[in-house]
Scaffold this active site. Structure first.
Site, PDB file in Angstrom:
ATOM      1  N   ARG A 229     -13.543  -8.822   1.370  1.00  0.00           N
ATOM      2  CA  ARG A 229     -12.119  -8.538   1.145  1.00  0.00           C
ATOM      3  C   ARG A 229     -11.313  -9.813   1.411  1.00  0.00           C
ATOM      4  O   ARG A 229     -10.386 -10.137   0.673  1.00  0.00           O
ATOM      5  CB  ARG A 229     -11.631  -7.407   2.069  1.00  0.00           C
ATOM      6  CG  ARG A 229     -12.332  -6.058   1.897  1.00  0.00           C
ATOM      7  CD  ARG A 229     -12.083  -5.477   0.526  1.00  0.00           C
ATOM      8  NE  ARG A 229     -10.667  -5.414   0.227  1.00  0.00           N
ATOM      9  CZ  ARG A 229      -9.848  -4.419   0.614  1.00  0.00           C
ATOM     10  NH1 ARG A 229     -10.333  -3.372   1.245  1.00  0.00           N
ATOM     11  NH2 ARG A 229      -8.559  -4.429   0.316  1.00  0.00           N
TER      12      ARG A 229
ATOM     13  N   CYS B  13     -16.526   1.507   0.457  1.00  0.00           N
ATOM     14  CA  CYS B  13     -15.356   0.673   0.751  1.00  0.00           C
ATOM     15  C   CYS B  13     -14.974   0.729   2.225  1.00  0.00           C
ATOM     16  O   CYS B  13     -14.293  -0.163   2.708  1.00  0.00           O
ATOM     17  CB  CYS B  13     -14.181   1.104  -0.117  1.00  0.00           C
ATOM     18  SG  CYS B  13     -13.744   2.836   0.117  1.00  0.00           S
TER      19      CYS B  13
ATOM     20  N   ARG C  85       0.880  -1.188   0.000  1.00  0.00           N
ATOM     21  CA  ARG C  85       0.000   0.000   0.000  1.00  0.00           C
ATOM     22  C   ARG C  85       0.909   1.227   0.000  1.00  0.00           C
ATOM     23  O   ARG C  85       1.705   1.425   0.918  1.00  0.00           O
ATOM     24  CB  ARG C  85      -0.910   0.005   1.223  1.00  0.00           C
ATOM     25  CG  ARG C  85      -1.687   1.307   1.375  1.00  0.00           C
ATOM     26  CD  ARG C  85      -2.806   1.221   2.386  1.00  0.00           C
ATOM     27  NE  ARG C  85      -3.934   0.479   1.854  1.00  0.00           N
ATOM     28  CZ  ARG C  85      -5.181   0.533   2.355  1.00  0.00           C
ATOM     29  NH1 ARG C  85      -5.442   1.298   3.394  1.00  0.00           N
ATOM     30  NH2 ARG C  85      -6.152  -0.170   1.814  1.00  0.00           N
TER      31      ARG C  85
ATOM     32  N   HIS D 119      -7.390   0.819  -6.542  1.00  0.00           N
ATOM     33  CA  HIS D 119      -7.584  -0.051  -5.361  1.00  0.00           C
ATOM     34  C   HIS D 119      -8.220  -1.354  -5.849  1.00  0.00           C
ATOM     35  O   HIS D 119      -9.380  -1.655  -5.570  1.00  0.00           O
ATOM     36  CB  HIS D 119      -8.466   0.661  -4.338  1.00  0.00           C
ATOM     37  CG  HIS D 119      -8.455   0.051  -2.972  1.00  0.00           C
ATOM     38  ND1 HIS D 119      -7.657  -1.024  -2.620  1.00  0.00           N
ATOM     39  CD2 HIS D 119      -9.155   0.373  -1.833  1.00  0.00           C
ATOM     40  CE1 HIS D 119      -7.862  -1.327  -1.354  1.00  0.00           C
ATOM     41  NE2 HIS D 119      -8.764  -0.512  -0.855  1.00  0.00           N
TER      42      HIS D 119
ATOM     43  N   GLN E 238     -10.072  -4.005  -3.533  1.00  0.00           N
ATOM     44  CA  GLN E 238     -11.403  -3.563  -3.119  1.00  0.00           C
ATOM     45  C   GLN E 238     -12.431  -3.936  -4.197  1.00  0.00           C
ATOM     46  O   GLN E 238     -13.523  -4.414  -3.903  1.00  0.00           O
ATOM     47  CB  GLN E 238     -11.391  -2.047  -2.897  1.00  0.00           C
ATOM     48  CG  GLN E 238     -12.739  -1.486  -2.494  1.00  0.00           C
ATOM     49  CD  GLN E 238     -13.145  -1.911  -1.093  1.00  0.00           C
ATOM     50  OE1 GLN E 238     -12.369  -1.785  -0.164  1.00  0.00           O
ATOM     51  NE2 GLN E 238     -14.344  -2.418  -0.933  1.00  0.00           N
TER      52      GLN E 238
ATOM     53  N   ASP F 274     -17.423   7.002  -1.619  1.00  0.00           N
ATOM     54  CA  ASP F 274     -16.175   6.870  -0.843  1.00  0.00           C
ATOM     55  C   ASP F 274     -15.892   8.237  -0.233  1.00  0.00           C
ATOM     56  O   ASP F 274     -16.522   9.244  -0.591  1.00  0.00           O
ATOM     57  CB  ASP F 274     -15.036   6.412  -1.781  1.00  0.00           C
ATOM     58  CG  ASP F 274     -13.709   6.193  -1.049  1.00  0.00           C
ATOM     59  OD1 ASP F 274     -13.715   6.052   0.193  1.00  0.00           O
ATOM     60  OD2 ASP F 274     -12.655   6.182  -1.726  1.00  0.00           O
TER      61      ASP F 274
HETATM   62  N1   CP Z   1     -11.433  -0.332   2.283  1.00  0.00           N
HETATM   63  C1   CP Z   1     -10.162  -0.405   2.683  1.00  0.00           C
HETATM   64  O1   CP Z   1      -9.226  -0.577   1.896  1.00  0.00           O
HETATM   65  O2   CP Z   1      -9.991  -0.297   4.035  1.00  0.00           O
HETATM   66  P1   CP Z   1      -8.602  -0.089   4.777  1.00  0.00           P
HETATM   67  O3   CP Z   1      -8.064   1.256   4.356  1.00  0.00           O
HETATM   68  O4   CP Z   1      -8.943  -0.130   6.252  1.00  0.00           O
HETATM   69  O5   CP Z   1      -7.655  -1.177   4.392  1.00  0.00           O
HETATM   70  N1  NVA Z   2     -10.052   6.611  -1.396  1.00  0.00           N
HETATM   71  C1  NVA Z   2      -9.676   6.188  -0.061  1.00  0.00           C
HETATM   72  C2  NVA Z   2      -9.894   4.718   0.098  1.00  0.00           C
HETATM   73  C3  NVA Z   2      -9.581   4.164   1.449  1.00  0.00           C
HETATM   74  C4  NVA Z   2      -9.803   2.682   1.534  1.00  0.00           C
HETATM   75  C5  NVA Z   2      -8.237   6.555   0.191  1.00  0.00           C
HETATM   76  O1  NVA Z   2      -7.396   6.380  -0.713  1.00  0.00           O
HETATM   77  O2  NVA Z   2      -7.919   7.014   1.288  1.00  0.00           O
END
Ligand code: CP
Ligand code: NVA
Length: 321
Positions: free
Chosen positions: A303, A275, A113, A141, A144, A235
């Site tokens: 997930r 999400c 990440r 993502h 997701q 989101d």
């Molecule tokens: N939806 C999602 O990716 O959650 P986290 O940021 O908690 O991993």
């Molecule tokens: N769009 C959000 C998603 C978090 C799971 C971010 O990138 O923070």
């Protein structure tokens, strides 16, 4: 794109676009199967699928769902997880390509990440034997989106001909949703304010991978986008890394809140999707988030099953059963 490992399986999952339609179909089938098998515990057919395999986790941003579900997935598949410290691995100590070439001597896969999609690509290119999985970047993502498709498949049987309206920021989650949903044959409507729409590249990609006549359409007005929708997805207005813009964004996005009034303009049994993490009374009201239409915790559960399927597809050349 679509690099194949020596076994014939995909090497990386940096984007939904690393999978073609057949891969995504297979991934969702496998995810449904591992979900059904989970009550079998150590007797599940895939319980030892990753025996002797090591998976590194490298997270530069916060995570609850993605980190937990990858760790549990590897454990339940009989593999071993090592959480790496991002300062040591993606800091200034050594070039990304060197880190990748170290990791591939010890690990089978790394789940990352980070901010830049390009960094993920550099990582994957530098280490031909290491499977690299995108656990969220600023642009995409994809894990997701796998869980989201699994959730909709459970609700609807097939996504073909359905319409998903995404309301809000044309961000990483929106891009991967557009990729995956159009591959699955669902129409996607995206409503965003000017300057925050889905990137042109993502629009072209979703259009070119669409199957079964699926169409992607962009809107300015949330009301137009949700007309005839079978699901409304939103989101956060401020993604990780954009915190300094939060006040401005709250103002710009306020007409894009998903509330009961907006839900009532979609189809009668329309689902609500997010999400998570959700910000009540910002992008969604508490009553919608807590309503019977909301499938957000199914998405969160899925997930785990989706990522198990991904790991099986990337790491074990043979089908799981
Ligand atoms: N939806 C999602 O990716 O959650 P986290 O940021 O908690 O991993
Ligand atoms: N769009 C959000 C998603 C978090 C799971 C971010 O990138 O923070």
């Amino acid at each position: 794109m679509m690099a194949r490992a020596a076994s014939g399986t995909r090497k990386d999952f940096l984007s939904v676009l690393d999978f073609d339609g057949a891969d995504l179909d297979r991934c969702l089938e496998l995810a449904a199967q591992v979900k059904a098998d989970r009550p079998l515990g150590r007797q599940a057919p895939t319980a030892n699928a990753l025996e002797g395999r090591h998976v590194a986790m490298l997270f530069e941003k916060a995570s609850l769902r993605t980190r937990s579900t990858f760790e549990i997935a590897v454990h339940e598949l009989g593999g071993h997880v090592v959480a790496l410290h991002p300062d040591a691995a993606l800091g200034q100590r050594e070039p990304v390509a060197d880190v990748a070439r170290n990791l591939e001597r010890w690990f089978d896969a790394v789940v990352i990440r980070t901010f830049s999609q390009r960094l993920l690509q550099e990582f994957a290119a530098a280490a031909p034997r290491l499977h690299v999985v995108n656990a969220l970047s600023d642009s995409e993502h994809p894990c997701q989106a796998v869980a989201d498709m699994l959730t909709l498949r459970e609700q609807w049987g097939t996504l073909r001909g359905r319409t998903i309206a995404y309301v809000g920021d044309g961000n990483n989650v929106a891009v991967s949703l557009a990729h995956a949903a159009t591959i699955m044959g669902a129409h996607v409507h995206v409503a965003s304010p000017d300057g925050y729409q889905l990137p042109d590249g993502a629009v072209q990609q979703a259009t070119s991978v669409a199957r079964h006549g699926a169409r992607l359409r962009l809107f300015n007005d949330a009301i137009d986008a949700v007309a005839g929708a079978d699901a409304i997805y939103t989101d956060t207005w401020t993604s990780m890394g954009q915190e300094s813009e939060a006040i401005l964004r709250r103002d710009i996005f306020s007409p894009y809140q998903v509330n009961e009034a907006l839900m009532s303009l979609a189809k009668p049994n329309a689902l609500f999707m997010h999400c998570l993490p959700a910000h009540r009374e910002e992008e969604v009201t508490a009553d919608v988030l807590e309503s019977a239409a909301s499938v957000v915790f199914d998405q969160a559960e899925n997930r785990l099953h989706g990522q198990k399927a991904l790991l099986l597809m990337l790491l074990s050349g043979a089908p799981a059963r």
